[in-house]
Design an enzyme around this catalytic site. Structure first.
Site, PDB file in Angstrom:
ATOM      1  N   LYS A  79     -21.571 -13.673 -14.986  1.00  0.00           N
ATOM      2  CA  LYS A  79     -21.287 -15.046 -16.160  1.00  0.00           C
ATOM      3  C   LYS A  79     -22.096 -15.929 -15.620  1.00  0.00           C
ATOM      4  CE  LYS A  79     -19.953 -16.430 -20.594  1.00  0.00           C
ATOM      5  NZ  LYS A  79     -19.933 -15.012 -21.243  1.00  0.00           N
ATOM      6  N   GLY A 179     -10.696 -17.768 -40.139  1.00  0.00           N
ATOM      7  CA  GLY A 179     -12.661 -18.073 -40.416  1.00  0.00           C
ATOM      8  C   GLY A 179     -13.362 -16.239 -41.119  1.00  0.00           C
ATOM      9  N   ASN A 182     -19.315 -15.052 -38.683  1.00  0.00           N
ATOM     10  CA  ASN A 182     -19.707 -13.635 -38.282  1.00  0.00           C
ATOM     11  C   ASN A 182     -19.178 -12.522 -38.469  1.00  0.00           C
ATOM     12  OD1 ASN A 182     -23.060 -14.903 -38.627  1.00  0.00           O
ATOM     13  ND2 ASN A 182     -22.313 -15.405 -36.277  1.00  0.00           N
TER      14      ASN A 182
HETATM   15  P1  NAD Z   1     -18.700 -18.223 -36.651  1.00  0.00           P
HETATM   16  O1  NAD Z   1     -19.173 -19.184 -35.598  1.00  0.00           O
HETATM   17  O2  NAD Z   1     -19.899 -17.119 -36.693  1.00  0.00           O
HETATM   18  O3  NAD Z   1     -17.309 -17.507 -37.488  1.00  0.00           O
HETATM   19  C1  NAD Z   1     -16.290 -19.070 -37.271  1.00  0.00           C
HETATM   20  C2  NAD Z   1     -15.796 -19.594 -38.421  1.00  0.00           C
HETATM   21  O4  NAD Z   1     -14.644 -20.027 -38.027  1.00  0.00           O
HETATM   22  C3  NAD Z   1     -17.024 -19.895 -38.854  1.00  0.00           C
HETATM   23  O5  NAD Z   1     -17.000 -19.948 -40.185  1.00  0.00           O
HETATM   24  C4  NAD Z   1     -16.151 -21.408 -38.599  1.00  0.00           C
HETATM   25  O6  NAD Z   1     -15.926 -22.653 -40.044  1.00  0.00           O
HETATM   26  C5  NAD Z   1     -14.745 -21.209 -38.583  1.00  0.00           C
HETATM   27  N1  NAD Z   1     -14.034 -21.710 -38.406  1.00  0.00           N
HETATM   28  C6  NAD Z   1     -14.155 -22.846 -37.357  1.00  0.00           C
HETATM   29  N2  NAD Z   1     -12.401 -23.708 -37.233  1.00  0.00           N
HETATM   30  C7  NAD Z   1     -11.771 -22.781 -38.038  1.00  0.00           C
HETATM   31  C8  NAD Z   1     -10.419 -23.304 -38.275  1.00  0.00           C
HETATM   32  N3  NAD Z   1      -9.605 -24.553 -37.370  1.00  0.00           N
HETATM   33  N4  NAD Z   1      -9.870 -22.682 -38.950  1.00  0.00           N
HETATM   34  C9  NAD Z   1     -10.188 -21.608 -39.702  1.00  0.00           C
HETATM   35  N5  NAD Z   1     -11.315 -21.993 -39.669  1.00  0.00           N
HETATM   36  C10 NAD Z   1     -12.059 -22.365 -38.633  1.00  0.00           C
HETATM   37  O7  NAD Z   1     -18.490 -16.659 -34.708  1.00  0.00           O
HETATM   38  P2  NAD Z   1     -18.794 -15.308 -34.078  1.00  0.00           P
HETATM   39  O8  NAD Z   1     -20.050 -15.038 -33.859  1.00  0.00           O
HETATM   40  O9  NAD Z   1     -17.795 -14.784 -35.965  1.00  0.00           O
HETATM   41  O10 NAD Z   1     -17.003 -15.162 -33.625  1.00  0.00           O
HETATM   42  C11 NAD Z   1     -15.757 -15.014 -34.004  1.00  0.00           C
HETATM   43  C12 NAD Z   1     -14.472 -15.101 -32.494  1.00  0.00           C
HETATM   44  O11 NAD Z   1     -14.857 -13.851 -31.890  1.00  0.00           O
HETATM   45  C13 NAD Z   1     -15.174 -16.987 -31.778  1.00  0.00           C
HETATM   46  O12 NAD Z   1     -14.186 -17.006 -31.114  1.00  0.00           O
HETATM   47  C14 NAD Z   1     -16.159 -15.239 -30.805  1.00  0.00           C
HETATM   48  O13 NAD Z   1     -16.092 -16.170 -29.567  1.00  0.00           O
HETATM   49  C15 NAD Z   1     -15.290 -14.619 -30.740  1.00  0.00           C
HETATM   50  N6  NAD Z   1     -16.610 -13.104 -30.711  1.00  0.00           N
HETATM   51  C16 NAD Z   1     -17.596 -13.157 -31.217  1.00  0.00           C
HETATM   52  C17 NAD Z   1     -18.548 -11.951 -31.185  1.00  0.00           C
HETATM   53  C18 NAD Z   1     -19.137 -11.688 -31.522  1.00  0.00           C
HETATM   54  O14 NAD Z   1     -19.918 -10.600 -31.898  1.00  0.00           O
HETATM   55  N7  NAD Z   1     -19.516 -12.474 -32.556  1.00  0.00           N
HETATM   56  C19 NAD Z   1     -17.820 -11.064 -30.169  1.00  0.00           C
HETATM   57  C20 NAD Z   1     -16.450 -11.278 -29.343  1.00  0.00           C
HETATM   58  C21 NAD Z   1     -15.334 -12.375 -30.144  1.00  0.00           C
END
Ligand code: NAD
Length: 350
Positions: A79, A179, A182
């Site tokens: 990291k 949530g 993405n």
């Molecule tokens: P993102 O930021 O696109 O989506 C997160 C969503 O959660 C947003 O729509 C936001 O408005 C909502 N949110 C925030 N606080 C909230 C709450 N208190 N209650 C309800 N909704 C809430 O992020 P993402 O890329 O979709 O990733 C989501 C999670 O998965 C993160 O924890 C990220 O670290 C993890 N993750 C993502 C990936 C990836 O490929 N994008 C891979 C591994 C892990």
């Protein structure tokens, strides 16, 4: 010092980087390269102190070792953190200086986007190093990993359904999705297509209205998602949502979603087990995106990536069985399996 930092475990190498002209101050931590070069995101964050940045990079790099091992990837854990505010201090010169620092490690560390950095930033880094994954398609990368992460979560939930209810079938089941970003949105698409019913929440009302219209989902306010009447809870927003306040509210039989670090503390995994809730460890079920970006190194092959992402389901079945046979929480079973893979690779390397 590094050696006495709380999260220093058995890191192979920790590199402090400074570049005066661009103002870059960064730390790269390579935790373990037993299985292959260390892969992990490069985070940019206005850390309050160097000690805080060091703690973060040591903890996160260690987590990546187990994530890669559990995903059966021939990669180690690493990291990087850049100390600074991404909104005001990120410049092309700073990103290129970071690229030079990564290049100097000769491929022992492979970087990718993370909190505070974007795929576009990695276009800048890429000017100075080839050891980057998760690049935009125009630069020879695989683009947004989120749909693949969602697919991995979906396969993981199918495996959990098979373990809990005897068949990998989600039709008619109700899934509470926290949530709709993405990953959450793509997961809803897959679940809806599979005939599952959805209860959704997000702090962004527009996303909620879109999900109600697109999937016929029921919506609840953010704080009510934990007690929603559902079969599965899929956290796809933030971490530490499995804690003392939320656990008593759950009525679900399975928890599995994309969010990182879902258990507030280790013992909350045991608490889920005691309540008869099957927990799919986050670092196993959310590895789809990592499997996709890692494939860039050997030439992206969609069919191979899909096979490996489907493998998340098989890994989880093995973890669930191990958890039952040894009477331990699923998170601990996942760590055991990852550690066994690491020690068997270390033995072969001797
Ligand atoms: P993102 O930021 O696109 O989506 C997160 C969503 O959660 C947003 O729509 C936001 O408005 C909502 N949110 C925030 N606080 C909230 C709450 N208190 N209650 C309800 N909704 C809430 O992020 P993402 O890329 O979709 O990733 C989501 C999670 O998965 C993160 O924890 C990220 O670290 C993890 N993750 C993502 C990936 C990836 O490929 N994008 C891979 C591994 C892990």
């Amino acid at each position: 010092t590094v050696f006495s930092a709380g999260d220093f475990a058995d890191h192979e190498q920790v590199v402090f980087v400074a570049d005066e002209p661009s103002g870059l101050r960064a730390i790269i931590a390579i935790h373990d390269t037993t299985l292959g070069p260390a892969l992990g995101g490069c985070r940019m964050y206005p850390y309050a102190s160097e000690a805080e940045a060091l703690r973060d990079v040591l903890r996160l790099s260690r987590g990546m070792t187990f994530k890669a091992a559990a995903a059966n990837l021939d990669l180690g854990g690493g990291k990087a953190v850049i100390i600074g505010d991404p909104r005001t201090q990120k410049t092309p010169a700073l990103l290129q200086a970071m690229g030079i620092a990564v290049e100097r490690l000769g491929g022992r560390y492979i970087t990718a986007e993370d909190v505070g950095t974007t795929v576009e930033d990695f276009g800048e880094l890429h000017k100075k190093t080839k050891h980057v994954v998760g690049l935009p398609v125009e630069l020879g990368g695989t683009g947004d990993p989120s749909p693949t992460t969602a697919r991995g979560v979906y396969y993981g939930l199918l495996a959990a359904a098979r373990h809990r209810w005897g068949e990998d079938q989600l039709a008619g089941k109700t899934v509470a999705v926290q949530g709709l970003g993405n990953v959450g949105w793509h997961l809803c698409e897959l679940l809806h297509a599979a005939g599952a019913k959805l209860v959704v929440t997000d702090v962004d009302d527009k996303r909620v209205s879109r999900a109600v219209a697109a999937f016929g989902a029921t919506s609840v306010p953010p704080e009510e998602i934990y007690g929603a009447r559902a079969d599965i809870f899929a956290p796809c927003a933030m971490g530490a949502i499995l804690n003392d306040e939320t656990l008593p509210l759950f009525r679900v039989e399975i928890v599995g979603g994309a969010a990182n670090n879902q258990l507030a503390l280790d013992h909350h995994g045991e608490a889920l087990r005691a309540r008869g809730i099957l927990y799919a460890p986050d670092f196993v079920i959310n590895a789809g995106g990592m499997i996709r970006v890692a494939s860039e190194r050997e030439g992206f092959d969609e069919a191979l990536v899909d096979r490996n992402v489907k493998g998340i389901g098989d890994s989880l079945l093995a973890i669930f069985q191990r958890s039952e046979s040894e009477g331990i929480q699923t998170n601990a079973a996942a760590m055991l399996l990852a550690r066994e893979r690491l020690s068997s690779a270390a033995t072969h390397r001797l």
